[in-house]
Design a protein around this motif. Structure first.
Motif, short mmCIF file in Angstrom:
data_model
loop_
_atom_site.label_atom_id
_atom_site.label_comp_id
_atom_site.label_asym_id
_atom_site.label_seq_id
_atom_site.Cartn_x
_atom_site.Cartn_y
_atom_site.Cartn_z
N ARG A 1 0.87 17.47 13.20
CA ARG A 1 2.35 16.88 12.79
C ARG A 1 2.78 17.39 11.47
O ARG A 1 3.92 17.17 11.25
CB ARG A 1 2.27 15.33 13.18
N ARG B 1 9.68 3.68 7.95
CA ARG B 1 9.59 3.15 6.49
C ARG B 1 10.57 4.24 5.40
O ARG B 1 9.90 5.42 5.56
CB ARG B 1 8.29 2.52 5.85
N ARG C 1 -1.38 13.23 4.04
CA ARG C 1 -0.39 13.80 4.58
C ARG C 1 0.74 13.94 3.51
O ARG C 1 1.39 15.10 3.44
CB ARG C 1 0.55 12.95 5.89
N THR D 1 -2.13 8.19 4.43
CA THR D 1 -0.74 8.20 3.70
C THR D 1 -1.26 9.33 2.28
O THR D 1 -0.51 10.35 2.27
CB THR D 1 -0.41 7.12 3.06
N ALA E 1 8.48 9.02 15.27
CA ALA E 1 8.92 8.22 14.01
C ALA E 1 7.85 8.04 12.79
O ALA E 1 6.99 7.11 13.10
CB ALA E 1 9.69 7.21 14.27
N SER E 2 7.55 9.08 12.10
CA SER E 2 6.47 8.84 11.18
C SER E 2 6.83 8.97 9.63
O SER E 2 7.30 10.09 9.30
CB SER E 2 5.38 9.87 11.39
N ALA E 3 6.60 7.99 8.88
CA ALA E 3 6.86 8.06 7.40
C ALA E 3 6.21 9.15 6.67
O ALA E 3 6.50 9.71 5.66
CB ALA E 3 6.91 6.67 6.75
N GLN E 4 4.91 9.24 7.24
CA GLN E 4 4.00 10.10 6.49
C GLN E 4 4.36 11.58 6.77
O GLN E 4 4.31 12.47 5.92
CB GLN E 4 2.61 9.82 7.22
N ILE F 1 4.43 -1.17 13.06
CA ILE F 1 3.33 -0.35 13.64
C ILE F 1 1.82 -0.69 13.17
O ILE F 1 1.04 -1.08 13.86
CB ILE F 1 3.67 1.22 13.16
N ASP F 2 1.97 -1.26 11.85
CA ASP F 2 0.44 -1.61 11.15
C ASP F 2 0.12 -3.11 11.69
O ASP F 2 -0.83 -3.57 11.45
CB ASP F 2 0.40 -1.56 9.87
N LYS G 1 0.98 -1.08 0.00
CA LYS G 1 -0.11 -0.22 -0.15
C LYS G 1 1.05 1.39 0.12
O LYS G 1 0.53 1.97 -0.71
CB LYS G 1 -0.73 -0.15 1.24
N SER G 2 1.81 1.32 0.84
CA SER G 2 2.66 2.53 0.91
C SER G 2 3.51 2.69 -0.30
O SER G 2 3.51 3.83 -0.94
CB SER G 2 3.88 2.29 2.01
N ARG H 1 3.00 6.05 -3.11
CA ARG H 1 4.18 6.94 -3.72
C ARG H 1 4.18 6.69 -5.08
O ARG H 1 4.64 7.78 -6.04
CB ARG H 1 5.29 6.34 -2.71
N LYS I 1 -4.56 5.97 14.61
CA LYS I 1 -4.45 5.32 13.42
C LYS I 1 -6.22 5.35 12.84
O LYS I 1 -6.86 6.00 13.52
CB LYS I 1 -4.20 3.73 13.51
#
Ligand code: S3P
Length: 436
Positions: A127, A195, A99, A96, A167-170, A319-320, A21-22, A26, A347
């Motif tokens: 954030r 990530r 953000r 995702t 620590a957030s990839a988004q 996390i997921d 999904k991520s 992208r 979430k």
């Protein structure tokens, strides 16, 4: 739609999980702001990723897609080729989308309004608002509550050096994408690496991006100026989707499941580490690189599991998967402690609460903590009525739990699995043997 899951004897066979999904999100976004075409193979055609496509359609991007195939072609228009949207951009349920697109929109010469569903309207956007404001963006929460709808208007962006409090990839990705439109270098530092698909994929698209360790943690930096060029992306299978079959095969005696083509980027494989610590047998076979991302096949055999402790160092990389790890813990011998995971509260649902309540409804001994939960494993579970709370990961985790419990379980509003894994129940049925 409710889904009834009956206990299963075991899981056997081979499965290919849908695309990550991520990475799918992208590929659409970066393809849209690149020059030329981007062909995405094994794209995840789920509700969340389709929300990203529909936002970019509103921004003037054309896509070639066929509902029956997992290939998408994005006709990119370059960094400055998006046009003012024809209406409100709807991110649906997708954090995702919300953000990451905000970072891109902050650099555009037109205004836009970004909104989403009831769940996304409750998720924190301060954030991303805070670092974007530091960059000089004109972004505000329409209701002044740090949630969507967000209004983003034209401004000149400046490069910043940002120490990310979570620590957030988004968050990291939002800032790096805005950095493409800034007047100088933009850096984001996080203490635990989230990530890194954005860093890997932006580099494949030709961005001037670098990452590495510093005294403060993990830093990713981007320089503006380079146009992105369209590229072909093959999306590996999503380890977050594979996690449900890993868990089900581990807890159902006599199971053996081969999960083909799973992304094993080390920023995502915390579940494999935890499963190994719990005594689970997952063999990683046929390791390879696919489109700059590590992938492999996973062979899972049922195992007797013991409880474990999971803390800050591992949380971003799993996390997921925490709801399904909690299910594993319920079937493991002894106590499992999950801490430093307060991010779960923001979430798609408050996953500390929704996971604990769903497991409790099936007889598990789970205690909620402010930043995680404690699970006393090894108590036989019984079927029951379980609320998904419209959270796809709760629905799928509890389906796994139901397979190994006594009696049928009804999972409410199970259609929410379409957010990340539309064919989940079918794939699960294909592997399930001898329903009792
Ligand atoms: C994602 C990052 C994670 C994850 C989410 C997808 C991404 O969120 O939970 O499902 O694609 O960047 P956070 O960045 O908020 O931790």
């Amino acid at each position: 739609m409710n889904q009834i899951i009956r206990p299963a004897k075991c899981l056997k066979g081979t499965v290919q999980v849908p695309g990550d999904k991520s990475i799918s999100h992208r590929a659409v976004m970066f393809g849209a702001i690149a020059n030329g075409d981007t062909r995405i193979s094994h794209f995840l055609r789920s509700a969340d990723c389709l929300s990203t496509i529909s936002c970019f359609e509103k921004l003037g991007i054309c896509f070639e897609q066929d509902p029956d195939r997992d290939e998408v072609i994005v006709h990119g228009r370059g960094l400055r080729g998006l046009s003012a949207p024809s209406g409100i951009l709807d991110a649906g349920n997708s954090g995702t989308t919300t953000r990451l697109i905000s970072g891109i929109l902050a650099g555009q010469p037109f205004s836009s309004v970004l909104d989403g569903d009831d769940s996304i309207r409750q998720r924190p956007m301060k954030r991303i608002i805070d670092p974007l404001l530091l960059m000089g963006a004109d972004i505000s929460s329409v209701k002044d509550n740090n949630h969507v709808p967000l209004r983003i208007s034209p401004s000149s962006l400046h490069g910043i050096s940002y120490l990310s409090p979570t620590a957030s990839a988004q968050v990291k990705s939002c800032i790096l994408l805005a950095g493409l439109y800034a007047d100088g270098k933009t850096s984001v530092t996080e203490t635990v690496l989230s990530r890194n698909h954005t860093e890997l994929m932006l580099s494949a698209f030709g961005a001037s991006i670098s990452s590495g360790r510093t005294l403060q943690g993990f830093e990713a930096s981007i320089l503006p100026g380079n146009e992105l060029h369209g590229t072909d992306i093959t999306v590996p299978g999503d380890i977050s989707s594979a996690a449900y079959f890993i868990a089900a095969a581990l807890v159902l005696p006599g199971s053996e499941v081969m999960i083909q083509n799973v992304g094993i980027n080390p920023t995502r494989t915390g579940i494999l580490e935890v499963v190994a610590r719990m005594g689970g047998n997952v063999r990683i076979l046929n390791r390879r690189m696919e489109g700059g991302e590590a992938a492999a096949d996973l062979m899972v055999t049922s195992s007797s599991l013991s409880g474990t402790e999971i803390g800050a160092d591992l949380i971003p990389s799993l996390i997921d998967e925490i709801p399904v790890i909690a299910v594993l813990a319920a079937f493991a011998k002894g106590k499992t402690v999950i801490r430093d995971a307060s991010e779960l509260r923001v979430k798609e649902s408050d996953r500390i609460r929704t996971t604990a309540r769903a497991l409790q409804a099936m007889g598990a001994r789970v205690t909620e903590q402010p930043d995680g939960m404690i699970i006393e494993g090894g108590i036989p579970l019984h079927g029951g009525m379980v609320e998904s709370c419209l959270d796809h990961r709760i629905a799928m985790s509890m389906a796994v739990c139901a397979l190994a419990s006594d009696g049928p379980t009804t999972i409410k509003d199970a259609e929410c699995t379409g957010i990340s894994y539309p064919s989940f129940f079918q794939d699960l049925r294909n592997l399930t043997c001898e329903t009792m």
